[in-house]
Motif scaffolding. Structure first.
Motif, mmCIF file in Angstrom:
data_model
loop_
_atom_site.group_PDB
_atom_site.id
_atom_site.type_symbol
_atom_site.label_atom_id
_atom_site.label_comp_id
_atom_site.label_asym_id
_atom_site.label_seq_id
_atom_site.Cartn_x
_atom_site.Cartn_y
_atom_site.Cartn_z
ATOM 1 N N ARG A 157 -2.774 2.522 3.027
ATOM 2 C CA ARG A 157 -2.457 1.347 2.207
ATOM 3 C C ARG A 157 -1.243 0.571 2.709
ATOM 4 N NH1 ARG A 157 -3.470 1.466 -4.017
ATOM 5 N NH2 ARG A 157 -4.010 -0.684 -3.496
ATOM 6 N N GLN A 158 -0.821 0.876 3.922
ATOM 7 C CA GLN A 158 0.226 0.049 4.516
ATOM 8 C C GLN A 158 -0.373 -1.290 4.920
ATOM 9 O OE1 GLN A 158 2.174 1.934 7.789
ATOM 10 N NE2 GLN A 158 3.589 0.247 8.159
ATOM 11 N N PHE A 177 -7.547 -8.230 4.854
ATOM 12 C CA PHE A 177 -7.233 -9.358 3.989
ATOM 13 C C PHE A 177 -6.945 -10.596 4.834
ATOM 14 C CE2 PHE A 177 -7.065 -7.406 -0.113
ATOM 15 C CZ PHE A 177 -6.644 -6.107 0.084
ATOM 16 N N PHE A 230 -3.455 -14.194 -0.721
ATOM 17 C CA PHE A 230 -4.437 -13.304 -0.121
ATOM 18 C C PHE A 230 -5.837 -13.579 -0.660
ATOM 19 C CE2 PHE A 230 -1.887 -10.238 2.191
ATOM 20 C CZ PHE A 230 -0.634 -10.347 1.606
ATOM 21 N N GLY A 231 -6.837 -13.308 0.189
ATOM 22 C CA GLY A 231 -8.209 -13.247 -0.276
ATOM 23 C C GLY A 231 -8.451 -11.903 -0.939
ATOM 24 N N LYS A 232 -9.665 -11.697 -1.438
ATOM 25 C CA LYS A 232 -9.992 -10.469 -2.158
ATOM 26 C C LYS A 232 -10.188 -9.282 -1.219
ATOM 27 C CE LYS A 232 -10.002 -12.174 -6.323
ATOM 28 N NZ LYS A 232 -8.956 -11.770 -7.299
ATOM 29 N N TYR A 284 9.805 -10.933 -0.903
ATOM 30 C CA TYR A 284 8.653 -11.165 -1.775
ATOM 31 C C TYR A 284 8.246 -9.833 -2.403
ATOM 32 C CZ TYR A 284 8.128 -14.976 1.697
ATOM 33 O OH TYR A 284 8.333 -16.024 2.549
ATOM 34 N N TYR A 287 4.929 -7.984 -4.339
ATOM 35 C CA TYR A 287 3.506 -8.050 -4.645
ATOM 36 C C TYR A 287 3.091 -6.793 -5.394
ATOM 37 C CZ TYR A 287 2.787 -12.020 -1.508
ATOM 38 O OH TYR A 287 2.828 -13.249 -0.919
ATOM 39 N N GLN A 333 -0.363 -4.536 -6.162
ATOM 40 C CA GLN A 333 -1.752 -4.327 -5.772
ATOM 41 C C GLN A 333 -2.354 -3.195 -6.588
ATOM 42 O OE1 GLN A 333 -2.542 -3.114 -1.722
ATOM 43 N NE2 GLN A 333 -4.561 -4.058 -1.729
ATOM 44 N N GLY A 334 -3.240 -3.549 -7.511
ATOM 45 C CA GLY A 334 -3.927 -2.550 -8.307
ATOM 46 C C GLY A 334 -5.015 -1.879 -7.495
ATOM 47 N N PRO A 335 -5.563 -0.782 -7.990
ATOM 48 C CA PRO A 335 -6.619 -0.058 -7.267
ATOM 49 C C PRO A 335 -7.798 -0.968 -6.957
ATOM 50 C CG PRO A 335 -5.813 1.219 -9.136
ATOM 51 C CD PRO A 335 -5.217 -0.142 -9.270
ATOM 52 N N GLY A 336 -8.155 -1.053 -5.680
ATOM 53 C CA GLY A 336 -9.291 -1.866 -5.277
ATOM 54 C C GLY A 336 -9.086 -3.358 -5.403
ATOM 55 N N GLN A 337 -7.847 -3.784 -5.586
ATOM 56 C CA GLN A 337 -7.561 -5.209 -5.776
ATOM 57 C C GLN A 337 -6.816 -5.787 -4.576
ATOM 58 O OE1 GLN A 337 -8.619 -6.814 -8.681
ATOM 59 N NE2 GLN A 337 -9.628 -4.849 -9.020
ATOM 60 N N ASP A 338 -6.769 -7.094 -4.504
ATOM 61 C CA ASP A 338 -5.942 -7.743 -3.494
ATOM 62 C C ASP A 338 -4.516 -7.847 -4.027
ATOM 63 O OD1 ASP A 338 -6.026 -11.071 -4.493
ATOM 64 O OD2 ASP A 338 -7.389 -9.570 -5.339
ATOM 65 N N PRO A 339 -3.549 -7.966 -3.136
ATOM 66 C CA PRO A 339 -2.156 -8.074 -3.585
ATOM 67 C C PRO A 339 -1.924 -9.349 -4.381
ATOM 68 C CG PRO A 339 -2.286 -7.519 -1.254
ATOM 69 C CD PRO A 339 -3.664 -7.915 -1.676
ATOM 70 N N GLN A 340 -1.256 -9.190 -5.500
ATOM 71 C CA GLN A 340 -0.927 -10.324 -6.356
ATOM 72 C C GLN A 340 0.573 -10.603 -6.259
ATOM 73 O OE1 GLN A 340 -3.172 -12.204 -8.273
ATOM 74 N NE2 GLN A 340 -4.662 -11.052 -7.053
ATOM 75 N N PHE A 341 0.896 -11.849 -6.033
ATOM 76 C CA PHE A 341 2.294 -12.241 -5.882
ATOM 77 C C PHE A 341 3.020 -12.146 -7.220
ATOM 78 C CE2 PHE A 341 5.950 -14.328 -4.366
ATOM 79 C CZ PHE A 341 6.299 -15.326 -5.258
ATOM 80 N N LEU A 396 0.271 -0.223 -6.549
ATOM 81 C CA LEU A 396 1.107 -0.166 -5.351
ATOM 82 C C LEU A 396 1.927 -1.446 -5.325
ATOM 83 C CD1 LEU A 396 1.662 1.479 -2.756
ATOM 84 C CD2 LEU A 396 -0.107 0.120 -1.651
ATOM 85 N N PHE A 431 4.332 -3.799 -3.260
ATOM 86 C CA PHE A 431 4.784 -4.124 -1.910
ATOM 87 C C PHE A 431 5.966 -5.064 -1.962
ATOM 88 C CE2 PHE A 431 1.893 -2.326 1.027
ATOM 89 C CZ PHE A 431 0.629 -2.340 0.469
ATOM 90 N N PHE A 436 5.801 -6.408 5.831
ATOM 91 C CA PHE A 436 5.634 -5.642 4.604
ATOM 92 C C PHE A 436 6.217 -4.243 4.738
ATOM 93 C CE2 PHE A 436 2.965 -8.121 1.761
ATOM 94 C CZ PHE A 436 2.519 -9.124 2.593
ATOM 95 N N GLN A 463 6.157 -0.221 3.197
ATOM 96 C CA GLN A 463 5.031 0.690 3.016
ATOM 97 C C GLN A 463 4.602 0.786 1.558
ATOM 98 O OE1 GLN A 463 6.509 4.200 5.269
ATOM 99 N NE2 GLN A 463 4.756 3.800 6.583
#
Lengths: 116, 115
Positions: free
Chosen positions: A43-44, A91, A106-108, B33, B35, B37-45, B88, B90, B106, B108
Motif C-alpha cells: 500500500r505504499q 492510480f 486521483f482516479g478510482k 498534503y 490523504y 484511503q479507505g479499504p479498496g478506495q482511492d485516496p481522498q484529499f 490508511l 498518507f 508520499f 508509507q
C-alpha cells in the motif's frame, strides 16, 4: 472541477505481455500535470511516470510509457514485458499547480494482476 | 535519499478516542498534503499546508484538525474517533516554485484501526 476517470476497475494479463491502462480526465485548464502511481500490496504509493501537459512527447520510464492525447484528455499507461512485480493497484492522478491550490486528484484506480 | 516519514506506521484506537498522526516531509519541502484511503478506495484529499499555513481543504471532518510547524513537519489530530475513520492515512510533500512542485512524494502511510 477537475475529475479523473479510470474505466477499468480490474485487469489481468499473462507475464511478459503488454497491458494498457486507461485514464481520462476533465479540466478547463491548459497547464497541468498527469501521473501514474503504483500501489502494491504494501500500500505504499509509488510514482511510476509523470507527464507535463505542455509537452507533446509522451513520457517513458523503462518498461512504462504513456499515450498522452491532450485534445481527447486521455492519458493511458502502457506496461511492456509485464512482470509479476507489476501486480498492484494503479492510480491515474492529475495536478494543476496554480498558486497554493495544487492538490493531487486521483482516479478510482485499476487493479492489475500479472499472471505467471 | 531521505523520504517522507510518517509515524506511527500502525495505530489502534478505540471509538471516541483521539489520535495524532505525524508527517515529516523531505528536507527543504515546504508543502504537505494529507490523504485518507479507505479499504479498496482511492485516496481522498483531506488538507494541505504551504509554509505553515493551510492552503487547501478537502473532505476533512470537523473532528479532524491539522497544522504545519516551523520545521515543516505536520500533525493530523483526529478526535472522537469513529469506526469509519479506519483507513490508511498518507502524507505527501513537495517543494513549490520548482519542477518538484508537480511531484509529490508520499510517505508509507499510517494505518489507523478504530475498534
Amino acid at each position: 472541477a477537475q475529475t479523473v476517470t479510470q474505466s477499468q476497475p480490474e485487469m489481468s494479463v499473462q507475464e511478459a505481455e503488454t497491458v494498457t491502462l486507461s485514464c481520462t480526465y476533465d479540466t478547463s485548464e491548459n497547464n497541468y500535470y498527469l501521473f501514474w502511481y503504483k500501489q502494491p500490496p504494501s500500500r505504499q504509493m509509488i510514482l511510476v511516470i509523470r507527464q507535463e501537459a505542455y509537452k507533446q512527447q509522451n513520457a517513458t520510464e523503462n518498461r512504462f510509457s504513456v499515450n498522452f492525447q491532450k485534445a481527447a484528455k486521455s492519458f493511458s499507461l502502457k506496461i511492456s514485458d509485464s512482470q509479476l512485480g507489476d501486480t498492484a493497484m494503479y492510480f491515474c492522478a492529475f495536478i494543476h499547480p496554480v498558486n497554493r491550490d495544487d492538490k493531487i486528484i486521483f482516479g478510482k484506480g485499476t487493479r492489475l494482476h500479472i499472471l505467471p | 535519499a531521505a523520504g517522507v516519514i510518517q509515524s506511527p506506521r500502525h495505530l489502534i484506537k478505540e471509538k471516541r478516542e483521539t489520535a495524532t498522526l505525524k508527517c515529516y516531509p523531505i528536507p527543504r519541502h515546504d508543502t504537505v498534503y494529507w490523504y485518507q484511503q479507505g479499504p479498496g478506495q482511492d485516496p481522498q484529499f483531506l488538507i494541505s499546508f504551504y509554509e505553515k499555513m493551510q492552503s487547501d481543504k478537502g473532505s476533512i471532518p470537523d473532528r479532524f484538525s491539522a497544522q504545519q510547524f516551523s520545521d515543516y513537519h505536520s500533525e493530523l489530530n483526529m478526535s472522537s474517533l469513529e469506526l469509519g475513520d479506519s483507513a490508511l492515512y498518507f502524507c505527501a510533500s513537495s517543494l513549490k516554485g520548482t519542477v518538484l512542485n508537480t511531484e509529490a512524494f508520499f510517505g508509507q502511510g499510517t494505518r489507523l484501526t478504530v475498534v
